[in-house]
Write a protein that holds these residues in place. Structure first.
Motif, PDB file in Angstrom:
ATOM      1  N   UNK A 121       2.901  17.781   4.671  1.00  0.00           N
ATOM      2  CA  UNK A 121       1.872  18.888   4.961  1.00  0.00           C
ATOM      3  C   UNK A 121       1.206  18.883   6.280  1.00  0.00           C
ATOM      4  N   UNK A 122       0.566  20.364   5.769  1.00  0.00           N
ATOM      5  CA  UNK A 122      -0.163  20.946   6.823  1.00  0.00           C
ATOM      6  C   UNK A 122      -1.694  21.217   7.205  1.00  0.00           C
ATOM      7  N   UNK A 123      -2.066  20.750   6.457  1.00  0.00           N
ATOM      8  CA  UNK A 123      -3.674  21.360   6.141  1.00  0.00           C
ATOM      9  C   UNK A 123      -3.567  20.335   7.863  1.00  0.00           C
ATOM     10  N   UNK A 124      -5.278  20.847   8.245  1.00  0.00           N
ATOM     11  CA  UNK A 124      -6.251  20.378   9.140  1.00  0.00           C
ATOM     12  C   UNK A 124      -5.696  18.696   9.506  1.00  0.00           C
ATOM     13  N   UNK A 125      -5.945  17.944   8.758  1.00  0.00           N
ATOM     14  CA  UNK A 125      -5.775  16.391   9.008  1.00  0.00           C
ATOM     15  C   UNK A 125      -4.932  15.752   9.016  1.00  0.00           C
ATOM     16  N   UNK A 126      -3.482  16.254   7.907  1.00  0.00           N
ATOM     17  CA  UNK A 126      -1.980  16.041   8.262  1.00  0.00           C
ATOM     18  C   UNK A 126      -1.214  16.089   9.008  1.00  0.00           C
ATOM     19  N   UNK A 127      -2.505  17.539   9.715  1.00  0.00           N
ATOM     20  CA  UNK A 127      -1.491  17.919  11.494  1.00  0.00           C
ATOM     21  C   UNK A 127      -1.895  16.875  12.372  1.00  0.00           C
ATOM     22  N   UNK A 128      -3.077  16.507  12.067  1.00  0.00           N
ATOM     23  CA  UNK A 128      -4.065  16.088  12.535  1.00  0.00           C
ATOM     24  C   UNK A 128      -3.208  14.087  13.278  1.00  0.00           C
ATOM     25  N   UNK A 129      -2.648  13.764  12.097  1.00  0.00           N
ATOM     26  CA  UNK A 129      -2.230  12.369  11.448  1.00  0.00           C
ATOM     27  C   UNK A 129      -0.885  12.634  12.473  1.00  0.00           C
TER      28      UNK A 129
ATOM     29  N   UNK B 230       6.775   2.679   9.722  1.00  0.00           N
ATOM     30  CA  UNK B 230       5.824   3.180   9.380  1.00  0.00           C
ATOM     31  C   UNK B 230       5.553   4.932  10.774  1.00  0.00           C
ATOM     32  N   UNK B 231       5.820   4.409  11.813  1.00  0.00           N
ATOM     33  CA  UNK B 231       5.835   6.019  12.512  1.00  0.00           C
ATOM     34  C   UNK B 231       6.628   7.058  12.052  1.00  0.00           C
ATOM     35  N   UNK B 232       8.402   5.988  11.813  1.00  0.00           N
ATOM     36  CA  UNK B 232      10.218   7.013  11.107  1.00  0.00           C
ATOM     37  C   UNK B 232       9.284   7.562   9.971  1.00  0.00           C
TER      38      UNK B 232
ATOM     39  N   UNK C 187      -0.027  10.371   4.373  1.00  0.00           N
ATOM     40  CA  UNK C 187      -0.373  10.112   6.221  1.00  0.00           C
ATOM     41  C   UNK C 187      -0.822   9.215   6.488  1.00  0.00           C
ATOM     42  N   UNK C 188      -2.202   9.034   6.209  1.00  0.00           N
ATOM     43  CA  UNK C 188      -3.275   8.475   6.812  1.00  0.00           C
ATOM     44  C   UNK C 188      -2.929   7.058   6.871  1.00  0.00           C
ATOM     45  N   UNK C 189      -2.311   6.731   5.806  1.00  0.00           N
ATOM     46  CA  UNK C 189      -1.780   5.300   5.224  1.00  0.00           C
ATOM     47  C   UNK C 189      -0.070   4.766   6.592  1.00  0.00           C
ATOM     48  N   UNK C 190       0.395   5.338   7.080  1.00  0.00           N
ATOM     49  CA  UNK C 190       0.967   5.548   7.603  1.00  0.00           C
ATOM     50  C   UNK C 190       1.190   5.474   9.463  1.00  0.00           C
ATOM     51  N   UNK C 191      -0.112   6.196   9.296  1.00  0.00           N
ATOM     52  CA  UNK C 191      -0.972   6.349  10.899  1.00  0.00           C
ATOM     53  C   UNK C 191      -1.348   5.799  11.277  1.00  0.00           C
TER      54      UNK C 191
ATOM     55  N   UNK D 150       0.880  -1.473  -0.073  1.00  0.00           N
ATOM     56  CA  UNK D 150      -0.220  -0.365   0.003  1.00  0.00           C
ATOM     57  C   UNK D 150       0.954   1.623  -0.038  1.00  0.00           C
ATOM     58  N   UNK D 151       1.765   1.234   0.749  1.00  0.00           N
ATOM     59  CA  UNK D 151       2.831   2.709   1.238  1.00  0.00           C
ATOM     60  C   UNK D 151       3.933   2.158  -0.224  1.00  0.00           C
ATOM     61  N   UNK D 152       3.997   1.284  -0.908  1.00  0.00           N
ATOM     62  CA  UNK D 152       4.968   1.423  -2.149  1.00  0.00           C
ATOM     63  C   UNK D 152       4.160   2.457  -3.354  1.00  0.00           C
ATOM     64  N   UNK D 153       2.720   1.764  -3.360  1.00  0.00           N
ATOM     65  CA  UNK D 153       1.874   2.807  -4.292  1.00  0.00           C
ATOM     66  C   UNK D 153       1.343   4.026  -3.911  1.00  0.00           C
ATOM     67  N   UNK D 154       1.241   4.142  -2.395  1.00  0.00           N
ATOM     68  CA  UNK D 154       1.115   5.981  -2.397  1.00  0.00           C
ATOM     69  C   UNK D 154       1.932   6.296  -0.675  1.00  0.00           C
ATOM     70  N   UNK D 155       3.397   6.699  -1.560  1.00  0.00           N
ATOM     71  CA  UNK D 155       4.272   6.616  -0.168  1.00  0.00           C
ATOM     72  C   UNK D 155       4.539   8.418   0.364  1.00  0.00           C
TER      73      UNK D 155
END
Length: 320
Positions: free
Chosen positions: A169-177, A160-162, A138-142, A130-135
């Motif tokens: 990314x600095x939109x609201x969702x990215x900051x939350x993640x 995945x944490x690292x 932030x949602x996937x990593x978190x 999944x992350x190789x297709x969409x690296x």
């Protein structure tokens, strides 16, 4: 070939093409109609019927999958998951991936299905795909980090944490993640900083994680304020009612803790029912209701016989 014959042949070919085009348009119309019916059934909780509708929608399509068909596959798998058939859902994701080998969502969701059935090796492989297709997600990593951690796969979860903390990314969702990842890493100051930004940008869910950060640092008053703010927006969230119960118990307010655990258990579909129930039993003990706690524990042990810690506690309650 005479000119009239050429014209006749051309006319026949045009008519055939128009008929095929009309047939294709009709199939697409039916596909969309079946999809809409499936979505309505999914919303109503008729999950098996919804999956059947999505099958009928897919049966209308010919040729290479488009965005509409990929969407229908994902909804079909969702209906199967809601119906409790994780293996069928995994098979649906596999069918989609056989046609669309770069579908990050399908790899991620199949990984979630596998980890729910204890097929951890398959899940780990799918999450990596999944992350190789969409690296840059932030949602996937978190989310992958949290799912692997919850399954006890800390070594597999750590990258995945690292890597997630390196995604910009600095939109609201990215900051939350990102705040969630800092929280998991134990970096409370950076977690609160990111989460406060998310909150200021309208992401109310950030209240929950800010509360967790303060609770983990022992600042129960601040934690309580953020939990209450979260509950104002999400009053039926069993996970947060559980966290509030734990918070009150840590502060020695066992009656309040009991109230929160019971409030969470009022929802028969609460996903964290086991945690809420064990919390309720512990709170009853601290409130001095040993007879009630023993009765609750007997029912709990019938439901969760594998809980060794609860079994030991039950032996203690039998002596009271």
């Amino acid at each position: 070939m005479k000119n009239c014959d050429k014209l006749l042949t051309a006319a026949l070919l045009l008519a055939a093409a128009m008929q095929a085009g009309c047939g294709s348009a009709k199939r697409t119309e039916q596909e969309i109609a079946y999809r809409q019916e499936g979505l309505a059934l999914l919303e109503d909780g008729a999950y098996e019927d919804a999956a059947d509708c999505f099958d009928m929608a897919l049966a209308q399509h010919r040729g290479k999958l488009g965005g509409l068909e990929k969407d229908i596959y994902l909804y079909k798998a969702k209906a199967q998951i809601e119906a409790g058939d994780l293996q069928q859902a995994a098979d649906t994701y596999t069918e989609l991936l056989s046609e669309d080998k770069e579908n990050a969502d399908a790899y991620y969701l199949r990984g979630c299905a596998y980890i729910s059935t204890g097929e951890n090796e398959k899940a780990v492989s799918d999450f990596a795909q999944a992350v190789s297709c969409k690296d840059d997600s932030l949602f996937l990593y978190a989310d992958i980090y949290e799912r692997l951690s919850d399954a006890g796969l800390e070594e597999e979860a750590a990258p995945y944490l690292e890597q997630g903390l390196l995604v910009e990314g600095n939109d609201a969702r990215e900051r939350l993640l990102r705040g969630r990842l800092y929280l998991a890493d134990g970096d409370y100051s950076h977690a609160i900083e990111e989460l406060e930004h998310a909150l200021a940008q309208g992401e109310d869910e950030a209240n929950r994680y800010i509360a967790n950060a303060y609770r983990m640092q022992g600042d129960y008053e601040k934690a309580r304020a953020y939990y209450e703010a979260y509950c104002a927006a999400y009053p039926s969230d069993g996970d947060v009612l559980y966290e509030m119960g734990r918070l009150e118990a840590a502060a020695g307010n066992y009656k309040s803790a009991l109230d929160y655990f019971e409030q969470g258990l009022a929802d028969e579909n609460a996903e964290n029912r086991q945690g809420l129930w064990s919390g309720k039993i512990a709170a009853m003990e601290y409130c001095g209701d040993f007879a009630g706690a023993k009765t609750e524990m007997e029912a709990y042990m019938e439901q969760y016989p594998q809980d060794e810690e609860a079994a030991r506690e039950y032996q203690f309650l039998k002596t009271r």
